[in-house]
Design a protein around this motif. Structure first.
Motif, PDB file in Angstrom:
ATOM      1  N   PRO A 236      56.611-120.310  47.102  1.00  0.00           N
ATOM      2  CA  PRO A 236      57.221-118.988  46.873  1.00  0.00           C
ATOM      3  C   PRO A 236      56.647-118.289  45.637  1.00  0.00           C
ATOM      4  O   PRO A 236      56.352-118.923  44.618  1.00  0.00           O
ATOM      5  CB  PRO A 236      58.701-119.315  46.676  1.00  0.00           C
ATOM      6  N   THR A 237      56.540-116.985  45.731  1.00  0.00           N
ATOM      7  CA  THR A 237      55.995-116.195  44.625  1.00  0.00           C
ATOM      8  C   THR A 237      56.813-116.377  43.364  1.00  0.00           C
ATOM      9  O   THR A 237      56.267-116.519  42.254  1.00  0.00           O
ATOM     10  CB  THR A 237      55.972-114.703  45.013  1.00  0.00           C
ATOM     11  N   GLU A 238      58.133-116.363  43.500  1.00  0.00           N
ATOM     12  CA  GLU A 238      58.988-116.471  42.313  1.00  0.00           C
ATOM     13  C   GLU A 238      58.814-117.790  41.585  1.00  0.00           C
ATOM     14  O   GLU A 238      59.113-117.900  40.389  1.00  0.00           O
ATOM     15  CB  GLU A 238      60.456-116.261  42.691  1.00  0.00           C
ATOM     16  N   ALA A 239      58.305-118.809  42.281  1.00  0.00           N
ATOM     17  CA  ALA A 239      58.106-120.107  41.635  1.00  0.00           C
ATOM     18  C   ALA A 239      56.795-120.163  40.865  1.00  0.00           C
ATOM     19  O   ALA A 239      56.645-120.966  39.943  1.00  0.00           O
ATOM     20  CB  ALA A 239      58.147-121.220  42.683  1.00  0.00           C
ATOM     21  N   LEU A 261      50.839-111.746  44.170  1.00  0.00           N
ATOM     22  CA  LEU A 261      51.259-111.569  42.790  1.00  0.00           C
ATOM     23  C   LEU A 261      51.845-110.177  42.546  1.00  0.00           C
ATOM     24  O   LEU A 261      51.275-109.172  43.005  1.00  0.00           O
ATOM     25  CB  LEU A 261      50.076-111.791  41.849  1.00  0.00           C
ATOM     26  N   PRO A 262      52.928-110.072  41.791  1.00  0.00           N
ATOM     27  CA  PRO A 262      53.464-108.757  41.427  1.00  0.00           C
ATOM     28  C   PRO A 262      52.575-108.075  40.391  1.00  0.00           C
ATOM     29  O   PRO A 262      51.805-108.740  39.683  1.00  0.00           O
ATOM     30  CB  PRO A 262      54.847-109.091  40.859  1.00  0.00           C
ATOM     31  N   PRO A 263      52.666-106.758  40.264  1.00  0.00           N
ATOM     32  CA  PRO A 263      51.778-106.015  39.359  1.00  0.00           C
ATOM     33  C   PRO A 263      51.812-106.475  37.910  1.00  0.00           C
ATOM     34  O   PRO A 263      50.772-106.517  37.242  1.00  0.00           O
ATOM     35  CB  PRO A 263      52.276-104.578  39.495  1.00  0.00           C
ATOM     36  N   ASP A 264      52.991-106.833  37.389  1.00  0.00           N
ATOM     37  CA  ASP A 264      53.066-107.216  35.974  1.00  0.00           C
ATOM     38  C   ASP A 264      52.317-108.523  35.707  1.00  0.00           C
ATOM     39  O   ASP A 264      51.681-108.683  34.655  1.00  0.00           O
ATOM     40  CB  ASP A 264      54.524-107.335  35.516  1.00  0.00           C
ATOM     41  N   VAL A 265      52.341-109.438  36.663  1.00  0.00           N
ATOM     42  CA  VAL A 265      51.605-110.695  36.506  1.00  0.00           C
ATOM     43  C   VAL A 265      50.099-110.422  36.587  1.00  0.00           C
ATOM     44  O   VAL A 265      49.318-110.972  35.804  1.00  0.00           O
ATOM     45  CB  VAL A 265      52.040-111.711  37.584  1.00  0.00           C
TER      46      VAL A 265
END
Length: 504
Positions: A236-239, A261-265
């Motif tokens: 999972p992305t959140e992990a 990946l989300p933009p901030d990462v």
């Protein structure tokens, strides 16, 4: 090893009766080639298996043998090959190997699909951790979830790489939360801790990875588990996002390649001190337009080169990159996906680097293709030269204008005529780079191939070309460097083949 017999074994024109004779002469090396012949009959495959024991597994992998042809008790490698390829659905075979005293056989079985539930249970409880780890690498979600609590780190590392492992389990393997502590790893199984394996270990019987270490916390295997989980698209992305600032370069590097990946990462990884991390991020389709433009000014050439391979890079950015970055002669994903209007616009660009990028396409509209073929820049012409559909007159004109600069690429054009290939072959030293292309071209005529035979690098390729005169092919059989290629030449006369098989 007999190179002539190796070549004959691969020769597509070899008569069936000569294949039978070659089977009787075959060693393991020749049998490996015969087993892959598309025209090998079932009776011949059975005969080859009986003649060369080492060929059984390859024949099974190639689907040449059936379960009726193999005895698992005496031909375990072949039987396991059938099981692994799904060519044999035999619960009895699976149960036989689950109790096999040879651990390597149980390990191979653990990777096979469609195993009965009772066999899976037995393998999951196997006393050899390598067997359990192999099962963990390939097993289905239910068994994967159960094995997540296994006390050995090697099993958990294998689970982390298995895309069938449930996402919640992958998250737990990544962080360690919710799982009982690991008790053993491959390092502390064999060595007193603390121990760090010498990367230049002189022991011939040692199979520990270079740098493997354990101080009681099984740190190197834990790190490998995290690396596998970060590389697993099912995690999972959140992990994974919490690893953006991890001190391990390898973990940040694996994170940078994830497409979720989300933009901030992504923005934080774009500031990573290591260009390898930034390079993987640059090629990642997860990054947005703003970050693409930031990375287009990166100080590292390799980062900019990788950005050019991003399928989402805007064409204006790509055009600028092409002018300042050595991208190489390759079709970039963004170029491959251009619309007809974009293709025309790029092909007419005043920037030759942009025109060269478009010239790498092999499906251009005839008008665009021909305009690039008439380009005033040699690099653009060199890029478009192999495009199918170019007329003989245009290819000849390219050669007249730019000579050795484009000769090899013109020779690679699938529509190059025999006369044109012969002309290129006569260009002397300037055409040496083109000779290898001529040697493998299906339209190459005999005179051009004879010229190729005079070049050390083109000679082995030309020796196998069907357009060579049979007498020349026969002469090449005595040349150690090209004998195998000559023996594999489909134009070798059957009588010569028969004589070669009959020689002691």
């Amino acid at each position: 090893m007999n190179p002539v017999l190796r070549g004959l074994a691969a020769n597509p024109s070899m008569p069936s009766e000569l294949i039978d004779r070659l089977i009787a002469l075959a060693d393991a090396d020749i049998a490996e080639i015969l087993a892959c012949r598309p025209d090998l009959g079932h009776a011949q495959a059975v005969a080859l298996a009986a003649s060369v024991e080492e060929s059984v597994a390859r024949l099974a992998y190639e689907g040449r043998l059936t379960a009726a042809d193999i005895d698992p008790a005496t031909q375990p490698e072949g039987a396991l090959a059938l099981l692994s390829e799904g060519h044999a659905h035999s619960p009895e075979w699976a149960r036989h190997f689950a109790g096999d005293p040879v651990a390597e056989h149980r390990e191979k079985l653990a990777a096979c699909p469609g195993l009965p539930d009772d066999v899976v249970e037995k393998l999951a409880a196997d006393p050899d951790v390598k067997v359990v780890a192999e099962l963990a690498l390939w097993t289905k979600p239910r068994t994967a979830a159960r094995l997540a609590s296994h006390p050995h780190a090697a099993v958990r590392r294998a689970l982390a790489a298995n895309e069938a492992t449930p996402p919640v389990v992958l998250a737990a393997l990544l962080t360690g939360e919710g799982l009982p502590p690991v008790r053993r790893c491959l390092v502390c199984d064999r060595e007193e801790t603390p121990f760090v394996h010498d990367p230049h270990c002189p022991r011939l019987d040692c199979d520990l990875p270079p740098g493997a270490s354990c101080d009681g916390s099984h740190e190197s295997t834990r790190h490998d588990t995290q690396l596998a989980a970060l590389s697993n698209p099912a995690t999972p992305t959140e992990a994974v996002v919490g690893f953006v600032d991890h001190p391990s370069l390898l973990l940040r590097w694996a994170l940078a390649a994830r497409p979720d990946l989300p933009p901030d990462v992504c923005a934080r990884l774009a500031e990573d001190a290591n260009p390898g991390v930034r390079g993987d991020l640059a090629e990642n389709p997860a990054i947005d337009d703003a970050l693409i433009r930031v990375l287009a000014t990166d100080r590292d050439h390799e980062v900019r080169r990788r950005l050019a391979h991003n399928p989402r890079v805007p064409l204006d950015v790509l055009t600028r990159l092409a002018g300042t970055t050595r991208i190489g002669a390759t079709l970039l994903p963004r170029i491959a996906s251009t619309s007809p209007d974009e293709a025309e616009e790029l092909a007419a660009s005043p920037n030759p680097a942009a025109r060269m990028l478009m010239a790498q396409r092999r499906d251009l509209a005839p008008a665009v293709r021909d305009a690039l073929a008439d380009d005033s820049d040699a690099k653009v012409v060199k890029s478009i030269a192999p495009h199918p559909g170019l007329t003989d007159s245009r290819l000849s004109a390219m050669l007249d204008r730019y000579g050795s600069q484009v000769a090899a690429r013109v020779a690679a054009n699938p529509d190059a005529t025999p006369a044109l290939l012969e002309t290129i072959a006569r260009h002397g030293p300037a055409a040496r780079k083109a000779l290898r292309e001529i040697a493998r071209h299906p339209h190459a005529p005999a005179p051009a191939l004879l010229a190729c035979l005079r070049d050390a690098r083109a000679r082995p390729i030309a020796a196998g070309h069907a357009a060579l005169p049979p007498a020349v092919i026969e002469e090449l059989l005595t040349d150690a460097e090209v004998a195998e290629a000559a023996a594999a030449n489909p134009s070798l006369p059957p009588g010569v083949m028969s004589d070669l098989v009959s020689r002691p």
